[in-house]
Scaffold this motif. Structure first.
Motif, short mmCIF file in Angstrom:
data_model
loop_
_atom_site.label_atom_id
_atom_site.label_comp_id
_atom_site.label_asym_id
_atom_site.label_seq_id
_atom_site.Cartn_x
_atom_site.Cartn_y
_atom_site.Cartn_z
N ASN A 152 -12.45 -45.74 13.51
CA ASN A 152 -12.83 -47.15 13.55
C ASN A 152 -11.95 -47.97 14.50
N ALA A 153 -11.06 -47.30 15.22
CA ALA A 153 -10.16 -48.00 16.14
C ALA A 153 -10.95 -48.55 17.33
N LYS A 154 -10.39 -49.56 17.99
CA LYS A 154 -11.01 -50.12 19.18
C LYS A 154 -10.99 -49.09 20.30
N GLY A 155 -12.04 -49.09 21.13
CA GLY A 155 -12.09 -48.19 22.28
C GLY A 155 -11.03 -48.55 23.30
N ARG A 156 -10.39 -47.52 23.90
CA ARG A 156 -9.29 -47.76 24.84
C ARG A 156 -9.74 -47.90 26.28
N GLY A 157 -10.96 -47.44 26.60
CA GLY A 157 -11.45 -47.49 27.98
C GLY A 157 -11.41 -48.86 28.62
N PRO A 158 -11.75 -49.95 27.90
CA PRO A 158 -11.70 -51.29 28.51
C PRO A 158 -10.31 -51.75 28.92
N LEU A 159 -9.24 -51.11 28.41
CA LEU A 159 -7.90 -51.53 28.77
C LEU A 159 -7.65 -51.40 30.27
N VAL A 160 -8.17 -50.34 30.86
CA VAL A 160 -8.07 -50.15 32.31
C VAL A 160 -9.04 -51.08 33.02
N ARG A 161 -10.29 -51.07 32.57
CA ARG A 161 -11.34 -51.86 33.21
C ARG A 161 -10.97 -53.35 33.29
N ASN A 162 -10.47 -53.89 32.18
CA ASN A 162 -10.20 -55.32 32.13
C ASN A 162 -9.05 -55.71 33.06
N PHE A 163 -8.05 -54.85 33.20
CA PHE A 163 -6.95 -55.19 34.10
C PHE A 163 -7.42 -55.22 35.55
N ILE A 164 -8.18 -54.20 35.95
CA ILE A 164 -8.60 -54.13 37.35
C ILE A 164 -9.50 -55.31 37.71
N LYS A 165 -10.30 -55.77 36.77
CA LYS A 165 -11.20 -56.90 37.01
C LYS A 165 -10.46 -58.24 37.07
N SER A 166 -9.29 -58.31 36.45
CA SER A 166 -8.59 -59.58 36.30
C SER A 166 -7.65 -59.84 37.47
N ASP A 167 -7.04 -61.02 37.46
CA ASP A 167 -5.98 -61.32 38.42
C ASP A 167 -4.69 -61.68 37.69
N VAL A 168 -4.57 -61.26 36.42
CA VAL A 168 -3.38 -61.52 35.61
C VAL A 168 -2.25 -60.58 36.04
N ASP A 169 -1.04 -61.09 36.12
CA ASP A 169 0.10 -60.25 36.45
C ASP A 169 0.28 -59.14 35.42
N CYS A 170 0.98 -58.08 35.84
CA CYS A 170 1.09 -56.87 35.01
C CYS A 170 1.70 -57.14 33.64
N LEU A 171 2.85 -57.78 33.60
CA LEU A 171 3.54 -57.95 32.33
C LEU A 171 2.78 -58.86 31.36
N PRO A 172 2.29 -60.02 31.79
CA PRO A 172 1.50 -60.84 30.85
C PRO A 172 0.26 -60.13 30.33
N TYR A 173 -0.38 -59.33 31.19
CA TYR A 173 -1.56 -58.59 30.73
C TYR A 173 -1.18 -57.64 29.61
N LEU A 174 -0.11 -56.87 29.81
CA LEU A 174 0.31 -55.90 28.80
C LEU A 174 0.80 -56.60 27.53
N GLN A 175 1.42 -57.75 27.67
CA GLN A 175 1.88 -58.49 26.48
C GLN A 175 0.71 -58.93 25.61
N GLU A 176 -0.41 -59.29 26.22
CA GLU A 176 -1.60 -59.63 25.45
C GLU A 176 -2.15 -58.40 24.73
N ILE A 177 -2.16 -57.26 25.41
CA ILE A 177 -2.62 -56.02 24.78
C ILE A 177 -1.73 -55.67 23.59
N ALA A 178 -0.42 -55.86 23.75
CA ALA A 178 0.53 -55.48 22.70
C ALA A 178 0.33 -56.28 21.43
N LYS A 179 -0.24 -57.48 21.53
CA LYS A 179 -0.47 -58.30 20.34
C LYS A 179 -1.42 -57.63 19.35
N GLU A 180 -2.30 -56.76 19.85
CA GLU A 180 -3.22 -56.05 18.97
C GLU A 180 -3.14 -54.54 19.19
N GLY A 181 -1.96 -54.09 19.60
CA GLY A 181 -1.77 -52.66 19.88
C GLY A 181 -2.07 -51.77 18.70
#
Length: 286
Positions: free
Chosen positions: A83-112
């Motif tokens: 029932n876990a969230k799919g991990r594939g969008p983690l790559v897709r969403n970063f490449i589509k965005s213009d968010v810097d690396c660390l802020p992007y990962l910090q948002e992911i970590a909030k629901e890691g």
């Protein structure tokens, strides 16, 4: 099961490379996958795609014309949460965005905690002379996202601080190859890296069995301890090799060698796709 090696040089010689990356995608052979191509909905992004029902469009490794790159490697664990969230969008969403690396990962970590185990590597390779960013986060490490220093790194199906032996031994071999990269043609460098990715020499690793709570046979542990995984009994293994080169002039070569579907384990057939483009424009060839 996957493995990835890369060298990032922030000040390469004029005949050298800003980035050299070599990766194996290890997966079950019955999982449908689209070979690397430019996305229809975002034609500036290049990657292979997961085509499984409920996971369509996710990816494990991709790059954009703007120099956005990301890769995801699963952490080997004994029991997956279905029932876990799919991990594939983690790559897709970063490449589509213009968010810097660390802020992007910090948002992911909030629901890691909502995902099964993973390593996530993100890069921003600017076309200017500014320093590239490299971010890393694992939801199994107990640590916050971090920025990695340029240089040579390896990732496998364990957290970056506790690499398996194949990542350690492979990193040394990868370093030998990339440190003499300018002494050979680009084509020969790609061929040597693909040969390196297909080395099935075992590197015994007790941690593999520990991470699986002792559920793997000795044979299965040996198979997974190689850079190139071949496990015909379980119908899984290293089914895709990917090489990404970015030279000092920001010219990109993306090479994918992948198994042709439907996959016949008794008669494996390989496809090789080559893409050459600049970080501001692109063209493909097969």
């Amino acid at each position: 099961m996957c493995i990835l090696f890369f060298k990032l040089d922030v000040n390469p010689p004029t005949d050298g490379y800003k980035l050299i990356l070599a990766s194996n995608r290890d997966e079950y052979l019955d999982k449908p996958t689209k070979p690397a191509s430019w996305w229809q909905d975002h034609p500036h992004i290049l990657s292979g795609l997961d085509m499984r029902k409920g996971r369509v469009g996710g990816t494990w490794l991709g790059i954009s014309k703007e120099g956005r790159l990301a890769s995801l490697l699963n952490i080997l664990q004994p029991q997956l949460d279905r029932n876990a969230k799919g991990r594939g969008p983690l790559v897709r969403n970063f490449i589509k965005s213009d968010v810097d690396c660390l802020p992007y990962l910090q948002e992911i970590a909030k629901e890691g905690q909502l995902y099964n185990g993973f390593n996530l590597l993100v890069m921003d390779l600017p076309r200017s002379n500014s320093i590239p960013q490299i971010g890393y986060y694992s939801n199994m490490s107990g640590k916050d996202p971090e920025l990695l220093t340029p240089g040579i790194h390896s990732l496998c199906n364990a957290i970056i601080d506790k690499p398996w032996k194949k990542a350690i031994v492979g990193k040394r071999k990868f370093e030998e190859i990339v440190n003499s990269a300018t002494k050979r043609t680009e084509e020969k460098l790609v061929d040597q890296l693909i040969e390196f990715l297909n080395d099935d020499t075992p590197h015994p690793e007790p941690q593999i069995n520990i991470q699986c709570n002792g559920e793997l046979t000795l044979k299965q542990q040996q198979e997974r301890s190689a850079v190139c995984v071949k496990s015909p009994d379980l119908r899984c293994g290293s089914r895709t090799n990917t090489i990404i080169l970015v030279n000092a002039a920001n010219k990109v070569k993306y090479v994918e060698r992948t198994l042709q579907e439907p996959i016949d384990i008794e008669n494996l057939k390989w496809l090789r796709n080559n893409y050459d483009f600049n970080l501001s424009s692109a063209s493909s060839s097969y």
